[in-house]
Design a protein around this motif. Structure first.
Motif, PDB file in Angstrom:
ATOM      1  N   LEU A  90       0.834  -1.199   0.000  1.00 11.10           N
ATOM      2  CA  LEU A  90       0.000   0.000   0.000  1.00 11.10           C
ATOM      3  C   LEU A  90       0.871   1.252   0.000  1.00 11.10           C
ATOM      4  O   LEU A  90       0.678   2.166  -0.793  1.00 11.10           O
ATOM      5  CB  LEU A  90      -0.902  -0.010   1.226  1.00 11.10           C
ATOM      6  N   TRP A  91       1.884   1.262   0.873  1.00  8.50           N
ATOM      7  CA  TRP A  91       2.759   2.446   0.948  1.00  8.50           C
ATOM      8  C   TRP A  91       3.479   2.659  -0.361  1.00  8.50           C
ATOM      9  O   TRP A  91       3.642   3.782  -0.819  1.00  8.50           O
ATOM     10  CB  TRP A  91       3.764   2.300   2.093  1.00  8.50           C
ATOM     11  N   MET A  93       2.420   1.906  -3.354  1.00  8.52           N
ATOM     12  CA  MET A  93       1.498   2.516  -4.308  1.00  8.52           C
ATOM     13  C   MET A  93       1.320   3.994  -3.993  1.00  8.52           C
ATOM     14  O   MET A  93       1.192   4.816  -4.893  1.00  8.52           O
ATOM     15  CB  MET A  93       0.149   1.816  -4.233  1.00  8.52           C
ATOM     16  N   LEU A  94       1.318   4.318  -2.708  1.00 10.20           N
ATOM     17  CA  LEU A  94       1.143   5.720  -2.341  1.00 10.20           C
ATOM     18  C   LEU A  94       2.369   6.553  -2.720  1.00 10.20           C
ATOM     19  O   LEU A  94       2.267   7.770  -2.881  1.00 10.20           O
ATOM     20  CB  LEU A  94       0.846   5.849  -0.846  1.00 10.20           C
ATOM     21  N   ILE A  95       3.520   5.897  -2.852  1.00 10.42           N
ATOM     22  CA  ILE A  95       4.704   6.621  -3.345  1.00 10.42           C
ATOM     23  C   ILE A  95       4.544   6.933  -4.831  1.00 10.42           C
ATOM     24  O   ILE A  95       4.948   7.994  -5.317  1.00 10.42           O
ATOM     25  CB  ILE A  95       5.984   5.778  -3.148  1.00 10.42           C
ATOM     26  N   ILE A  96       3.939   5.976  -5.556  1.00  8.48           N
ATOM     27  CA  ILE A  96       3.785   6.176  -7.003  1.00  8.48           C
ATOM     28  C   ILE A  96       2.671   7.169  -7.309  1.00  8.48           C
ATOM     29  O   ILE A  96       2.734   7.918  -8.280  1.00  8.48           O
ATOM     30  CB  ILE A  96       3.490   4.836  -7.696  1.00  8.48           C
ATOM     31  N   LEU A  97       1.658   7.184  -6.467  1.00 10.51           N
ATOM     32  CA  LEU A  97       0.454   7.973  -6.739  1.00 10.51           C
ATOM     33  C   LEU A  97       0.706   9.431  -7.152  1.00 10.51           C
ATOM     34  O   LEU A  97       0.111   9.889  -8.128  1.00 10.51           O
ATOM     35  CB  LEU A  97      -0.458   7.911  -5.511  1.00 10.51           C
TER      36      LEU A  97
END
Lengths: 268, 357, 267
Positions: A90-91, A93-97
Motif C-alpha cells: 500500500l505504501w 502505491m502511495l509513493i507512485i500515486l
C-alpha cells in the motif's frame, strides 16, 4: 538446449522494435544529414563539436548525474524501510500515486511553494534563516527533478529488496555481522540489479529533461533535451535536433553495453 | 497467474466501459455528424460564448483545438492527418505557410465584414492584398513593470533595463526574435537586422544584461509578474493587459527606441474540409459587435475599426495598447529572414541563455 | 531497538510529506474563491461545480483514462513477451543489441519520439486521433515494462524451469505455472509504470493528437497560457481522491482474497 528451440516470443517483440524503434531511428539519422534549407550536409555534426554544444553536453551530464545520485540517496532508504513496514504494498502505491498528477500542475505548485512569497520562504523566515531566492536556481531544478524521478527509482529497488531471502540476513546476524556490515556485504550487493534498473530509468531521461528547465530553472539550465525541443519546435532546424538525438542514442547504447556485459558476467 | 489475468480483464473491462461512456457523452454533445467546423487557435484566445453563438447562428458544431506555438501548428497542418478549417497563425508563420503552399486563398465575396478592418492593417507585406489572411488581433512587444518595486521609477526605454538597480529583477519571454530584437533595438538597429557585426554587438550587449535577468520563461510570466515575483518583464502587449488586469500596480510601456508590431491573422489551411463554414466563421468574427466583445474578453488590440468605436473609451483611448501614429511609425513587423538567418538568431539566443552570471 | 524503529519511520514520514506537499497545495487552492493560486481569499465550491458542468472536460478526462488503461495493459503484455524473448536469447552480443534497441525510446526525448512518430503515422496514413495516441503510448511504455520484468527473469533460478520440464510440463505449462507467477511482481510494477508514463505524458501526445481528440495534459497545457484556472485544481483533486480510493480499495480486496493465493504462488 533452449537455443535450439525456436524463440516464439521474438516475433511480436521484434515487430514492435522494427516499427517503433528502428524506423524512427532511421528517420532521425536520415534527418541529421540535412541542414535547415534541406541540403544534404555534414555541417550539423561539425556544429555539434563547437564549444556551445560541448558545454551544453557537459552540463547535461552533470545535472543528470546529480539528479540520479540524489534520487538514489533518497530512494534507497525509502525503499529499504518501506519493505519493513506493515502494509508495504500500500505504501509503495502511495509513493507512485503523486506521479499520476499532471507534471505541469505540480510544477506550477512548486512555483507557488518556492516563490518569493511562497510557503517555503515563509517557513525559512519563521525559523530565522530568512527568505532567499529558491526559484530559478540549481537547487530548485535538482530538487524538483528528483521529486519527479523518485518513484522510478524506488520501484525497482523495492522489488529487488522484496526478492531478498530473509534467511540470509539472519545468517549474517548470527555470524556476528553488525547491521551496517550486513547491509554493505549482503543487502546492497544483492539489490544491485534494482539499483541499476533505477539508475537507468532516471539518468537517461534526466539527460533530456526539457519542460522543467524552463518552468523551474527559468532557462538557467540548458540540457540537450531543451536544445532538441528548440530545434524541432522553434527553429524547425530538424537536422540539428536530429543530430543531437543521434548523439544521445549513441551514448545510451554505449551505456547499456557497458552495464549489460557486467551483468552477464556476474550471473555466470 | 490467476490474479494477473483478473487484473488484466478488469482493466480492459474498465477501459471499454469508459469508452462507451465517452461515446455517449460525445453524441450527446453533437460531436458526431459531418456538419462540424474545426478551429485551431492559440489557447484561450477567443470568448467561448461567441463560439456558442456562432453554432446557434450557423447550425454548425465547432470543434475547438489549441496550439502553443506557430511551429507546432505548422507541423500539424503540414502533416496532413488533420482537418483544420480555420487557423490563427502569426504574420511570419503566414508568409512561411504561403511559401509551403499550406493555405487556401480567401474568397473576399464571402467576407463582407472585411470592410470594417482598419486600412492600416490591410495589405501588409506578409500577405499583399490579403489574399490568404484577415487580421484577428495585433499588438506590440514592450516592458511591463511594477513601479512600487522600483521605488516609483518609470521605465521608458530598452536601455533602462541595463540599470544596475534592476539586478535579478527582470523576466524575459522565451522567444529568440523578441530577445535578440530587444538587443538590436536598444542599440538603435532594426529588428530585422541581418548584419553579422550588429548581431554580435547585440549579443555582447545582451550578455551584459544577464546579471539583471532572473529567468527566461514562457506563459508563466503572467503569473510571476502579477504575483510580484519580479519587478520587470519583457512581454507581448496582450499578456501585459492580462497582468495589469490582475495586478493594478503594474504599468506597460512600448520603449521609445521602437519595438515589434505583430499580427495574428485568420487563415484557411490547405487541409480544410468545410471551406464555406470557415468563411462564415471568419466573417462572423469580423462583425464589429462580435469583434468588440472578443477584444474585451481577450484583452489584445483589435484591428477592427468599427469594433474599436464600440469599445469603452478606457480601452480604445489607452495609448499603451493603441499607440499613436508617432510611436506606431517606429514599430516594425518581423520580416521573414529565411530559415538560415532564423537558425542563427536561435543560436545567438541559445548562447545568451547559456551565458552564466 | 527503539531507535532503529523510530528513525526509519520519521524518514518515511518526511519523504511522504515532501511527495504530497505540492498536491496538498493544489488541493488547498481548489477551494479558493480568489481565482488564483496566490492569495487565499475564502472557501468556495464553485470550481467543483464548474468541473461537473463542463462536459467537454469530462470527455477529456475519460479519454485520458481510457488511453492510460488500454496502453498500460497492452504494453505490459507486449513487454512481458519482449522480456521473455530477450531472456531466451543466449548469444550475449545479440542480447545486448536487443536491450539497447529496447532502451532507445527511454533515452529519446519526448519531442523526438513525438516528431518521429508523427512522420511515421503520416507515412503509414494513420489518421491522427485516438488510435495514433494509443499506438504511441503503447510504443513508449513497452521498454519500461521490459526493464521491470527482465531482472525478475534473470533472478529466477533456471533449475526451476528445468525441473518443471523434467516433470513433463510443456511450454505453456512452464510459462503459466512457473515463469509468470515468479515474475508477477515485475509485471505488476511494469503495468503501474506504464500507467504512470501514459498519464504523465504530454509532449508525445501533443505531437500525435489531432481531430479534436485531447488528453488532460494537453488540455492543461493549452489552458496554462491564461494562467491555470482553479477548476483544473478541482479536477485534479477529484482525480487524486478517486485514485487514492481505488488504490486503497484494491489493496483491501487484495488483502482479503488475494493473500492466500499469493502465498501459495510464492511457494
Amino acid at each position: 538446449m533452449s537455443s535450439n528451440t525456436r524463440n516464439l516470443y521474438l516475433i511480436p517483440y521484434v515487430a514492435w522494435i522494427a516499427l517503433f524503434v528502428v524506423a524512427p531511428i532511421l528517420l532521425i539519422v536520415y534527418y541529421s544529414f540535412f541542414d535547415v534549407e534541406g541540403q544534404l550536409t555534414l555541417d550539423n555534426y561539425a556544429q555539434f563539436f563547437t564549444p556551445v554544444y560541448l558545454r551544453m553536453t557537459l552540463s547535461s551530464f552533470w545535472y543528470a548525474f546529480l539528479i540520479t545520485a540524489f534520487s538514489l540517496l533518497v530512494a534507497y532508504p525509502t525503499a529499504y524501510w518501506l519493505t519493513r513496514t506493515k502494509h508495504k504494498r500500500l505504501w509503495l502505491m502511495l509513493i507512485i500515486l503523486p506521479s499520476w498528477i499532471n507534471l505541469l500542475l505540480k510544477a506550477y505548485a512548486f512555483l507557488g511553494l518556492f516563490g518569493t512569497y511562497g510557503l517555503v520562504n515563509a517557513l525559512l523566515e519563521t525559523i530565522g534563516i530568512g527568505a532567499r531566492q529558491i526559484l530559478f536556481t540549481d537547487f530548485s531544478f535538482v530538487f524538483v527533478s528528483v521529486y519527479i524521478f523518485i518513484p522510478f527509482m524506488v520501484l525497482p529497488i523495492f522489488n529487488s529488496l522484496e526478492e531478498l531471502n530473509p534467511s540470509l540476513l539472519y545468517a549474517a546476524r548470527d555470524l556476528g555481522a553488525s547491521p551496517w556490515t550486513t547491509f554493505r556485504r549482503v543487502v546492497f550487493p544483492l539489490t544491485l540489479s534494482g539499483v541499476k534498473a533505477g539508475c537507468q530509468a532516471v539518468f537517461i531521461p534526466a539527460l533530456s529533461l526539457f519542460m522543467l528547465t524552463r518552468l523551474i530553472a527559468g532557462n538557467r539550465v540548458i540540457t540537450l533535451g531543451t536544445a532538441i525541443e528548440q530545434h524541432f519546435l522553434v527553429t524547425q532546424d530538424w537536422g540539428m535536433g536530429a543530430t543531437i538525438a543521434v548523439f544521445l542514442v549513441i551514448v545510451m547504447a554505449l551505456f547499456m553495453i557497458a552495464t549489460g556485459e557486467r551483468k552477464v558476467r556476474r550471473i555466470r | 497467474m490467476k490474479s494477473i489475468v483478473r487484473l488484466f480483464v478488469g482493466v480492459f473491462a474498465a477501459a471499454f466501459a469508459l469508452m462507451y461512456v465517452t461515446s455517449l457523452l460525445n453524441s450527446s454533445q453533437g460531436y458526431t455528424g459531418g456538419n462540424t467546423l474545426t478551429i485551431y487557435n492559440w489557447g484561450d484566445y477567443i470568448d467561448p460564448e461567441l463560439i456558442t453563438e456562432f453554432e446557434e447562428q450557423s447550425g454548425l458544431k465547432v470543434i475547438y483545438q489549441t496550439f502553443d506555438s506557430n511551429e507546432a501548428m505548422m507541423t500539424k497542418v503540414a502533416q496532413g492527418g488533420t482537418t483544420f478549417d480555420v487557423a490563427i497563425p502569426s504574420e511570419y508563420a503566414i508568409s512561411k505557410m504561403k511559401e509551403d503552399d499550406l493555405l487556401i486563398p480567401l474568397d473576399h465575396d464571402k467576407l463582407p465584414n472585411m470592410k470594417y478592418i482598419d486600412e492600416r492593417f490591410m495589405d501588409l507585406p506578409f500577405d499583399p492584398g490579403n489574399e490568404y489572411s484577415i487580421p484577428y488581433f495585433w499588438g506590440t512587444v514592450g516592458i511591463v513593470y511594477n513601479p512600487d518595486m522600483l521605488d516609483g521609477r518609470k521605465l521608458t526605454s530598452w536601455n533602462d533595463l541595463w540599470d544596475e538597480r534592476l539586478r535579478n529583477q527582470i523576466l524575459l519571454v522565451d522567444g529568440a526574435r523578441e530577445v535578440i530584437g530587444m538587443g538590436l533595438n536598444s542599440l538603435g538597429y532594426s529588428l530585422n537586422d541581418t548584419n553579422e557585426e550588429h548581431l554580435q554587438e547585440a549579443k555582447r550587449k545582451l550578455a551584459a544584461l544577464t546579471p539583471n535577468v532572473k529567468a527566461i520563461v514562457g506563459d508563466e510570466i503572467k503569473m510571476l509578474i502579477a504575483g510580484e515575483e519580479a519587478a520587470v518583464g519583457v512581454v507581448w502587449s496582450g499578456d501585459a493587459a492580462e497582468m495589469m488586469w490582475e495586478n493594478e500596480k503594474l504599468d506597460y510601456v512600448v520603449p521609445k527606441e521602437g519595438s515589434n508590431l505583430w499580427f495574428d491573422n485568420m487563415v484557411i489551411p490547405r487541409t480544410a474540409r468545410n471551406i464555406d463554414g470557415a468563411h462564415a466563421f471568419i466573417n462572423f468574427m469580423l462583425d464589429p459587435e462580435v469583434a468588440a466583445r472578443n477584444a474585451e474578453y481577450v484583452g489584445y488590440s483589435t484591428p477592427n475599426a468599427a469594433a474599436l468605436e464600440l469599445l469603452p473609451e478606457e480601452i480604445s483611448g489607452d495609448e499603451r495598447f493603441y499607440p499613436d501614429a508617432v510611436l506606431t511609425a517606429k514599430l516594425e513587423v518581423y520580416e521573414n529572414l529565411g530559415k538560415r538567418m532564423l537558425a542563427h538568431y536561435n543560436d545567438l539566443f541559445l548562447e545568451f541563455k547559456m551565458h552564466r552570471k | 531497538m527503539r531507535r532503529t524503529i523510530k528513525w526509519p519511520n520519521l524518514y518515511l514520514i518526511a519523504v511522504f510529506i515532501v511527495l504530497y506537499a505540492p498536491i496538498l497545495y493544489l488541493v488547498y487552492y481548489s477551494f479558493n474563491s480568489g481565482g488564483t493560486m496566490r492569495e487565499f481569499e475564502g472557501w468556495t465550491l464553485a470550481w467543483y461545480r464548474e468541473v461537473f458542468a463542463d462536459t467537454r472536460l469530462l470527455i477529456i478526462v475519460l479519454n485520458t483514462l481510457v488511453i492510460a488503461l488500454l496502453s498500460a495493459a497492452i504494453s505490459t503484455m507486449l513487454g512481458v513477451v519482449g522480456a521473455l524473448a530477450i531472456h531466451q536469447v543466449r548469444r550475449r552480443r545479440r542480447k545486448n543489441a536487443l536491450l539497447s534497441l529496447n532502451n532507445v525510446l527511454i533515452v529519446s526525448p519526448d519531442v523526438i519520439i513525438g516528431a518521429s512518430f508523427l512522420i511515421l503515422f503520416t507515412i503509414a496514413g494513420i489518421q491522427l486521433g485516438f488510435s495514433s495516441v494509443l499506438l504511441s503510448h503503447i510504443a513508449f511504455s513497452v521498454p519500461i515494462v521490459v526493464l521491470m520484468v527482465l531482472p525478475k527473469l534473470q533472478e529466477m533460478s533456471p533449475t526451476l524451469v528445468d525441473a518443471a520440464r523434467d516433470l513433463g510440463a510443456n511450454r505453456w505449462n512452464v510459462l503459466t505455472k512457473v515463469t509468470l507467477p515468479c515474475i508477477k511482481p515485475g509485471i505488476i510494477a511494469g503495468f503501474f509504470m506504464a500507467l504512470t508514463y501514459s498519464l504523465d505524458d504530454f509532449a508525445v501526445t501533443f505531437f500525435v493528437t489531432g481531430n479534436g481528440f485531447l488528453t488532460l495534459s494537453v488540455e492543461i497545457y493549452s489552458r496554462a497560457r491564461q494562467g491555470i484556472s482553479l477548476s483544473i485544481n478541482a479536477l485534479s483533486t477529484l482525480l487524486f481522491l478517486f485514485t487514492m480510493l481505488l488504490v486503497v480499495g484494491y489493496y483491501l480486496i487484495d488483502q482479503r482474497s488475494g493473500r492466500p493465493a499469493g502465498a501459495e504462488v510464492r511457494r
